[in-house]
Scaffold this motif. Structure first.
Motif, PDB file in Angstrom:
ATOM      1  N   GLU A  98      -7.944   5.038   6.069  1.00 37.68           N
ATOM      2  CA  GLU A  98      -8.637   4.451   7.213  1.00 37.68           C
ATOM      3  C   GLU A  98      -7.650   4.074   8.309  1.00 37.68           C
ATOM      4  N   GLU A  99      -6.497   3.526   7.900  1.00 36.15           N
ATOM      5  CA  GLU A  99      -5.468   3.116   8.859  1.00 36.15           C
ATOM      6  C   GLU A  99      -4.975   4.306   9.669  1.00 36.15           C
ATOM      7  N   THR A 104      -8.714   1.655  -3.853  1.00 34.33           N
ATOM      8  CA  THR A 104      -9.004   0.896  -2.631  1.00 34.33           C
ATOM      9  C   THR A 104      -7.823   0.928  -1.666  1.00 34.33           C
ATOM     10  N   GLN A 105      -6.602   0.772  -2.192  1.00 36.59           N
ATOM     11  CA  GLN A 105      -5.418   0.775  -1.334  1.00 36.59           C
ATOM     12  C   GLN A 105      -5.233   2.128  -0.645  1.00 36.59           C
ATOM     13  N   GLN A 114      -7.597   4.263   0.026  1.00 35.04           N
ATOM     14  CA  GLN A 114      -8.664   4.386   1.015  1.00 35.04           C
ATOM     15  C   GLN A 114      -8.330   3.625   2.292  1.00 35.04           C
ATOM     16  N   ARG A 115      -7.736   2.463   2.151  1.00 35.81           N
ATOM     17  CA  ARG A 115      -7.373   1.679   3.340  1.00 35.81           C
ATOM     18  C   ARG A 115      -6.265   2.348   4.145  1.00 35.81           C
ATOM     19  N   TYR A 152       0.828  -1.196   0.000  1.00 35.68           N
ATOM     20  CA  TYR A 152       0.000   0.000   0.000  1.00 35.68           C
ATOM     21  C   TYR A 152       0.870   1.257   0.000  1.00 35.68           C
TER      22      TYR A 152
END
Length: 293
Positions: free
Chosen positions: A41-42, A34-35, A37-38, A5
């Protein structure tokens, strides 16, 4: 969090585009989105600001880019170092003189081969001036020479030790009975010499000429064994590195004649180009040589 990521994030930041980053990385654009976004979020923060089709790093994104670049660089370095340490491969080209190839290097090459059996070694004998030129033009990775001390701005020249040179003759040669031999005692002697361009041959001939001594040059060989055989049969005298004649002296086939001269001195040296990349294989070989002088 997947380390990939961070690589994706770095590429998006470099390209300032999800689409171009996806093309470079070989991902679908949805996967890149998606990566990112993660990651957001992290870390519970926005990493990019979006202005229509353009994107720009946020302050948090700038900070993460700084840290991710350091993390990824360290991981790449660890991967490279561990890979090279556990299994060194490739080719190491070594240039050296015949006497060192025969009487000095073999145990070091054996140790290197045992440590890294997949590493290929290519050993090429030559005379010192050609070996030094070979380093400059990239023919050799490293040269181990026996010559005067070199001082060249393009080269790293590391002296290992002074190489002892000895004048040798048949054990029954008349000069063997003298306590000390001067260059004038060589008047009329038959000289058996190495090939032209050899450093210590050049030094001896220069000293003989400067002192007006007349000698007879009857035999010239590129082979140390041929020189030693001719000397042992009483065909003349020669100057060679001591390490090359130790066994014959012990066996009584040759005698070391008591001759030295301050202008006939050579040094065993490691030579490589100043801009040469020091690979793990290269450094391993250097350590072996420098640890066993």
């Amino acid at each position: 969090m997947d380390i990939y990521y961070l690589r994706t994030f770095r590429e998006v930041a470099r390209q300032q585009s999800f689409t171009r980053a996806a093309e470079i990385l070989g991902y679908a654009q949805s996967s890149v989105t998606t990566q990112i976004q993660r990651l957001e979020e992290e870390f519970q923060t926005s990493l990019f600001e979006r202005y229509g089709r353009k994107i720009k790093l946020t302050d948090s994104g700038e900070e993460l880019l700084h840290y991710s670049s350091q993390i990824l660089a360290l991981l790449d370095e660890v991967k490279e170092n561990l890979s090279e340490q556990t299994q060194l491969t490739g080719l190491l080209t070594i240039g050296t003189v015949e006497s060192l190839a025969a009487f000095y290097l073999p145990p070091h090459l054996q140790a290197l081969r045992r440590m890294h059996p997949r590493l290929k070694l290519f050993l090429q004998p030559g005379i010192c001036r050609d070996l030094v030129q070979g380093i400059k033009n990239g023919t050799y990775d490293i040269a181990i020479i026996m010559d005067r001390q070199h001082n060249d701005p393009d080269l790293i020249c590391h002296v290992l030790t002074e190489e002892q040179l000895v004048l040798i003759g048949n054990p029954h040669h008349p000069l063997a009975s003298l306590e000390q031999i001067s260059v004038h005692d060589l008047e009329g002697e038959t000289m058996i010499v190495t090939e032209e361009g050899c450093s210590y041959r050049d030094m001896l001939e220069r000293v003989i000429q400067q002192n007006g001594v007349k000698t007879e040059l009857s035999y010239e060989f590129g082979s140390l064994e041929a020189i030693k055989q001719c000397v042992s049969y009483g065909l003349g005298v020669s100057i060679l590195p001591k390490l090359a004649v130790i066994e014959e002296v012990k066996q009584g086939k040759l005698s070391i004649l008591p001759f030295t001269h301050p202008d006939i001195r050579v040094f065993r040296q490691i030579v490589y180009h100043r801009k040469k990349r020091i690979s793990k294989a290269f450094q391993c070989f250097l350590d072996l040589l420098e640890g066993n002088r």
